[in-house]
Design a protein around this motif. Structure first.
Motif, short mmCIF file in Angstrom:
data_model
loop_
_atom_site.label_atom_id
_atom_site.label_comp_id
_atom_site.label_asym_id
_atom_site.label_seq_id
_atom_site.Cartn_x
_atom_site.Cartn_y
_atom_site.Cartn_z
N ILE A 98 5.12 -4.98 1.70
CA ILE A 98 3.94 -4.26 2.18
C ILE A 98 4.25 -2.76 2.28
O ILE A 98 3.45 -1.92 1.87
N GLU A 99 5.43 -2.44 2.82
CA GLU A 99 5.81 -1.03 2.94
C GLU A 99 5.92 -0.38 1.57
O GLU A 99 5.52 0.78 1.39
N GLU A 102 2.42 0.20 0.34
CA GLU A 102 1.81 1.32 1.07
C GLU A 102 2.37 2.66 0.58
O GLU A 102 1.63 3.63 0.41
N LYS A 106 0.23 5.60 -1.17
CA LYS A 106 0.24 6.99 -0.68
C LYS A 106 0.59 7.96 -1.81
O LYS A 106 0.01 9.04 -1.91
N ILE A 119 -4.64 5.74 4.87
CA ILE A 119 -4.77 4.35 4.40
C ILE A 119 -4.72 3.50 5.66
O ILE A 119 -3.74 3.53 6.41
N ASN A 121 -4.84 0.08 6.23
CA ASN A 121 -4.08 -1.17 6.34
C ASN A 121 -3.49 -1.54 4.98
O ASN A 121 -3.77 -0.89 3.98
N HIS A 122 -2.71 -2.60 4.96
CA HIS A 122 -2.02 -2.98 3.73
C HIS A 122 -2.98 -3.54 2.67
O HIS A 122 -2.71 -3.44 1.48
N ALA A 125 -4.25 -0.55 0.97
CA ALA A 125 -3.17 -0.02 0.12
C ALA A 125 -3.07 -0.84 -1.16
O ALA A 125 -2.92 -0.28 -2.26
N GLN A 126 -3.15 -2.16 -1.07
CA GLN A 126 -3.08 -3.02 -2.24
C GLN A 126 -4.25 -2.75 -3.18
O GLN A 126 -4.09 -2.73 -4.40
#
Length: 144
Positions: A98-99, A102, A106, A119, A121-122, A125-126
């Motif tokens: 996840i990191e 993300e 970014k 952003i 949440n994940h 981001a996805q």
């Protein structure tokens, strides 16, 4: 490991014990047996040596059963802890993924001039990463 012969003196009687244990181990066993036998006999002066020996054997087997129960309980706890550790490792790996997503999102936002847009949440981001990959695939397809 080879069999060892050991002469143990318990309550004045000599016994030959054959086993794999070291002399140091058997010295400790013999000392403990004599100590516990003397304790039983001093607590009950009227008891015969044979009965004291039987009580010592009963106490030893009782202690062994307690230790086996403790060992089984500890093995079950270890199994549970191993399962929890595996689960924690899986969660850590998910967090790292996840990191990474993300961070990629970014970077995409920064390249698109939107580095100051948060952003939330994940999942978002996805979606950003997926949309960027989709655009890249479409560009490649258009250039062919």
């Amino acid at each position: 490991m080879a069999q060892n012969r050991y002469k143990a003196v318990v309550a004045g009687q000599t016994y030959t014990i054959i086993g794999r244990e070291s002399k140091q181990h058997m010295d400790m066993v013999t000392a403990l047996v004599n100590e516990q036998l003397n304790e039983i006999m001093s607590l009950s002066p009227e008891i015969t040596q044979e009965n004291a020996t039987m009580l010592l054997a009963i106490n030893a087997v009782s202690d062994q059963l307690k230790k086996q129960e403790e060992l089984i309980k500890m093995e079950k706890q270890q199994f549970t802890l191993d399962g929890q550790a595996a689960h924690n490792l899986e969660l850590e790996n998910r967090i790292k993924k996840i990191e990474a997503i993300e961070a990629e999102a970014k970077e995409i936002m920064r390249k698109n001039g939107q580095g100051d847009v948060p952003i939330r949440n994940h999942v978002e981001a996805q979606q950003i990463v997926n949309e960027n990959r989709k655009r890249e695939i479409q560009k490649r397809a258009a250039n062919k």
